[in-house]
Design an enzyme around this catalytic site. Sequence first.
Site, short mmCIF file in Angstrom:
data_model
loop_
_atom_site.label_atom_id
_atom_site.label_comp_id
_atom_site.label_asym_id
_atom_site.label_seq_id
_atom_site.Cartn_x
_atom_site.Cartn_y
_atom_site.Cartn_z
N ASP A 64 0.83 -1.20 0.00
CA ASP A 64 0.00 0.00 0.00
C ASP A 64 0.86 1.25 0.00
OD1 ASP A 64 -2.46 1.41 0.25
OD2 ASP A 64 -1.89 1.83 2.31
N THR A 97 -3.13 5.03 -3.88
CA THR A 97 -2.07 5.76 -3.19
C THR A 97 -0.73 5.66 -3.92
OG1 THR A 97 -1.89 3.84 -1.78
CG2 THR A 97 -3.07 5.71 -0.91
N THR A 98 -0.48 4.50 -4.51
CA THR A 98 0.75 4.36 -5.28
C THR A 98 0.63 5.21 -6.55
OG1 THR A 98 0.74 2.06 -4.56
CG2 THR A 98 2.37 2.68 -6.21
N ASP A 394 -8.59 -0.96 2.04
CA ASP A 394 -8.65 -0.35 0.70
C ASP A 394 -9.94 -0.77 0.00
OD1 ASP A 394 -6.19 0.63 1.21
OD2 ASP A 394 -5.27 -0.03 -0.67
#
Length: 560
Positions: A64, A97-98, A394
């Site tokens: 994550d 998020t990445t 997530d």
Amino acid sequence: MAAMMQPQIILLKEGTDTSQGKAQLVSNINACMAVADVVRTTLGPRGMDKLIHDDKGNTTISNDGATIMKLLDIIHPAAKILVDIAKSQDSEVGDGTTTVVLLAGEFLKEAKPFVEEGVHPQNLIRSYRTASNMAIEKVKELAVSIEGKSLEEKKSLLAKCAATTLSSKLIGGEKEFFASMVVDAVLAIGNDDRLNMIGIKKVPGGTMRDSFLVDGVAFKKTFSYAGFEQQPKKFVNPKILLLNIELELKSEKENAEIRLSDPAQYQSIVDAEWNIIYDKLDKCVKSGAKVVLSRLAIGDLATQYFADRDIFCAGRVSEEDLQRVAAAAGGTVQTTVNNVIDEVLGSCEIFEEKQVGNERFNIFSGCPSGKTATIVLRGGADQFIEEAERSLHDAIMIVRRAVKNSTVVPGGGAIDMEISRFLRQHARSIQGKSQLFINSYAKALEIIPRQLCDNAGFDATDVLNKLRQKHALASGEGAPYGVDINTGGIADSFANFVWEPAVVKINAINAATEAACLILSVDETVKNPKSESAQGDAAAGAMGGMGGRGRGRGRGMRRR
Ligand code: ADP
Ligand code: MG
């Protein structure tokens, strides 16, 4: 060779030339690119995980972006902005998020040559902002609504979104299993905004498949006193009393100093204590509750008392669990046992204490207001379960988002390619320098499919060419073609059910552009002289080695 050459071109003292102007800007960009490089390999279903361990010996394995960024403990002032956008993406939408970090890094990378050539950053910023607005409009335009479907249809659509999120995680192998679990959990809590209404409990042992969903509340059996064994462990339709008081016999010596003139009076003091506690217990029993939970301790006397009257009790229940029981069973937490009326009692269909792995669990299922759900996660190593929990978080966020504004876009880089194509086409129609800048922005968006390919070991150039061609042909149609992660070719992401909620992309593009513009607008860093040495050393350690400061200075110097 290059490493040996570098020291020769350093003319000035460490740190003197990088704090201002173009060189400073370039060095900031380098730092951000270095950060993006760290998370780069985690993107997508074939992305790798990072094992991070800190000086306290905690190890975390994660895929994550937000978790990794948080744990990296970045101290470079500019690169910290990327940590912030990852965090905000995490709290806003929960996934992507990445993506957001990668995009910001790539926008800056594309801007770097222009900055080095002397383009004024404000020109770049203006074009980037325009491009970002257009991109977001385009995403909205291409998004497909899943509104107005039947519950069953909706469920399977939501499960697809959850599965896409989970496919990049450690538990990706069981994504269908967990996706449907997550969808059930989210639909169970309805419109409640409190995220902690979905509890995730981790019980090491067993396999992933042993994880299960409780349509109510479950928590680990709390510490209990003697007498507990005699309490019944299962009730059908019990009334539940929730308390925030201690049910323990207080020995007076702890609390007060009492002066007595006659030793006989001592007994009356002791008796008074007993009377108080018996009075309390009696009231609990009279309320008709079969299950008594308290946030504070329930002592051995009370435990025995309840056991004798066929009542189950548990003390020291965590605040969160108690609140969830209250929400699910429909009771209210009481701070006194006086006047316990029926309305404040909760109820559920079945209360049971069950063995899960090595732990005993108190499980309340079939709750009337059905505002909670609990996922009990099983699995091997601790780190594994921890990562599984983050992945489920997530997925839960994604499903909640999709329920709220139910539009989805094709994933696997398809939407990114389409926006990129659209922006390139638009760039061709405008005059002046901004044509170049918007083109670069469009090129930067291609990083998502490219990285998905790289991480899966495919030939990125080859796949990207195919994608460009496909999108150009279907121009205007919004070709849903993206990277096919299974074959290394391209595939229709929509047909393959690689779906992402549109808000993930919108938020990611917005945040990444903002961050890139913010960094481009900084041309000077002023360091507090006092903290300079500590910060400077650490920064040099973390970033300098990655070429951030070193290269920035090298470039700056050469021109002098
Ligand atoms: P993030 O932290 O940004 O969500 P992930 O590692 O979860 O990063 O990767 C998300 C990316 O992987 C998205 O661009 C998504 O479209 C893509 N992706 C997910 N599943 C698939 C799949 N089955 N095939 C192709 N791409 C996928
Ligand atoms: Mg993801």
